[in-house]
Design an enzyme around this catalytic site. Sequence first.
Site, PDB file in Angstrom:
ATOM      1  CD  GLU A 194       2.483   0.613  -8.035  1.00 44.19           C
ATOM      2  OE1 GLU A 194       2.411   1.820  -7.761  1.00 44.19           O
ATOM      3  OE2 GLU A 194       3.558   0.036  -8.265  1.00 44.19           O
ATOM      4  CG  HIS A 202       2.967   0.355  -4.470  1.00 39.84           C
ATOM      5  ND1 HIS A 202       3.511  -0.857  -4.834  1.00 39.84           N
ATOM      6  CD2 HIS A 202       3.915   1.278  -4.714  1.00 39.84           C
ATOM      7  CE1 HIS A 202       4.740  -0.665  -5.283  1.00 39.84           C
ATOM      8  NE2 HIS A 202       5.013   0.633  -5.223  1.00 39.84           N
TER       9      HIS A 202
HETATM   10  C1  BG6 Z   1       6.531   2.137  -7.858  1.00 44.50           C
HETATM   11  C2  BG6 Z   1       7.326   3.218  -8.557  1.00 44.50           C
HETATM   12  O1  BG6 Z   1       5.214   2.550  -7.693  1.00 44.50           O
HETATM   13  O2  BG6 Z   1       7.096   1.908  -6.562  1.00 44.50           O
HETATM   14  C3  BG6 Z   1       8.788   2.807  -8.627  1.00 44.50           C
HETATM   15  O3  BG6 Z   1       6.786   3.414  -9.866  1.00 44.50           O
HETATM   16  C4  BG6 Z   1       9.330   2.493  -7.236  1.00 44.50           C
HETATM   17  O4  BG6 Z   1       9.534   3.866  -9.222  1.00 44.50           O
HETATM   18  C5  BG6 Z   1       8.428   1.432  -6.606  1.00 44.50           C
HETATM   19  O5  BG6 Z   1      10.658   2.006  -7.350  1.00 44.50           O
HETATM   20  C6  BG6 Z   1       8.830   1.044  -5.182  1.00 44.50           C
HETATM   21  O6  BG6 Z   1       8.924   2.179  -4.370  1.00 44.50           O
HETATM   22  P1  BG6 Z   1       9.359   2.074  -2.861  1.00 44.50           P
HETATM   23  O7  BG6 Z   1       9.438   3.483  -2.358  1.00 44.50           O
HETATM   24  O8  BG6 Z   1       8.305   1.274  -2.161  1.00 44.50           O
HETATM   25  O9  BG6 Z   1      10.688   1.347  -2.855  1.00 44.50           O
END
Ligand code: BG6
Length: 300
Positions: A271, A168
């Site tokens: 990602e 991510h």
């Molecule tokens: C992304 C998702 O991968 O991560 C989003 O598609 C999400 O929907 C974002 O808001 C951040 O997620 P987190 O759990 O790290 O706040």
Amino acid sequence: MINEFKETFGIDGHVGFHFGKGHMPKAIIENEFASAEVYLHGAHVTAFHPHNSSPVLWMSNIAEFRHDKAIRGGIPVVWPWFGPHPNDDTKPQHGFARISEWTLVSTTALSNGFTQLRLQLSDIETTQTLCPRPFELELSVTVGTQLHIDLVSRNIGTEPFIIGGALHTYFSIGDINRITIEGLEGREYLDQLQGHQTNLQKGTITISEEVDRIYFNTDDECIISDPVMKRHIHVAKMGSNTTVVWNPWIAKSQHMSDFPDDGFRTMVCIEATNAVDDVYHILPGEEHTLTQIISVDDKY
Ligand code: BG6
């Protein structure tokens, strides 16, 4: 603890160790091509800085370094599911790998001058309630002219299981209003902000509002063109057929306690993902590798 890491895994001219934020141990990599940092919490790469460019990964300046929380920025390891758990909303968003303490298993100075770290997570007591099947997860981080990450999911039990996930990655950019992202033209995507509507990507991506999209049927490289930082970031991948592009924009940035209000201006996530139908059935004794390779072209 840090002294033990230094004795067992330290390599002069390549790898050192320190307590980082939240008194959490981190490996510092420094070689002739780049520097990088990896926290054992989440096997989280929090920095990659090639010597010929500026830092490539975006980090929140108000990230929280706590054992029960994912670090905001860098490369969170999302595993074994992407987003909310498919049928149990008491389980953590994006799985548990990013909030687990990993074990460092090796550090190597490679013959080409790059540096490699391998970290593992297995079905220890704390993860068994979240993933009842025996597994072994390995993250290998290779730092050189490029940053090469392999996430290997191994089934070490007797029953098949399904895994999804993502690397991510948060990229550091000069100005969200001025970048373009190439590589997803003509692909269909699920718009997670519009009741999961499917749309078609026409042309390169520009961002001027909140974006949360899962692009389908793509193993293509993406290229971020950044006229402010005068560079292109190349984001290649393998073992992934979905790519997520995310920017929280104004309201969501204000809503997240670990994200600065204006942070959305200087970051974008691209990602390497295994999500929706792009998940893997891993048979006993088999494995799946999800890879992301990041490099910078500083000629703009
Ligand atoms: C992304 C998702 O991968 O991560 C989003 O598609 C999400 O929907 C974002 O808001 C951040 O997620 P987190 O759990 O790290 O706040």
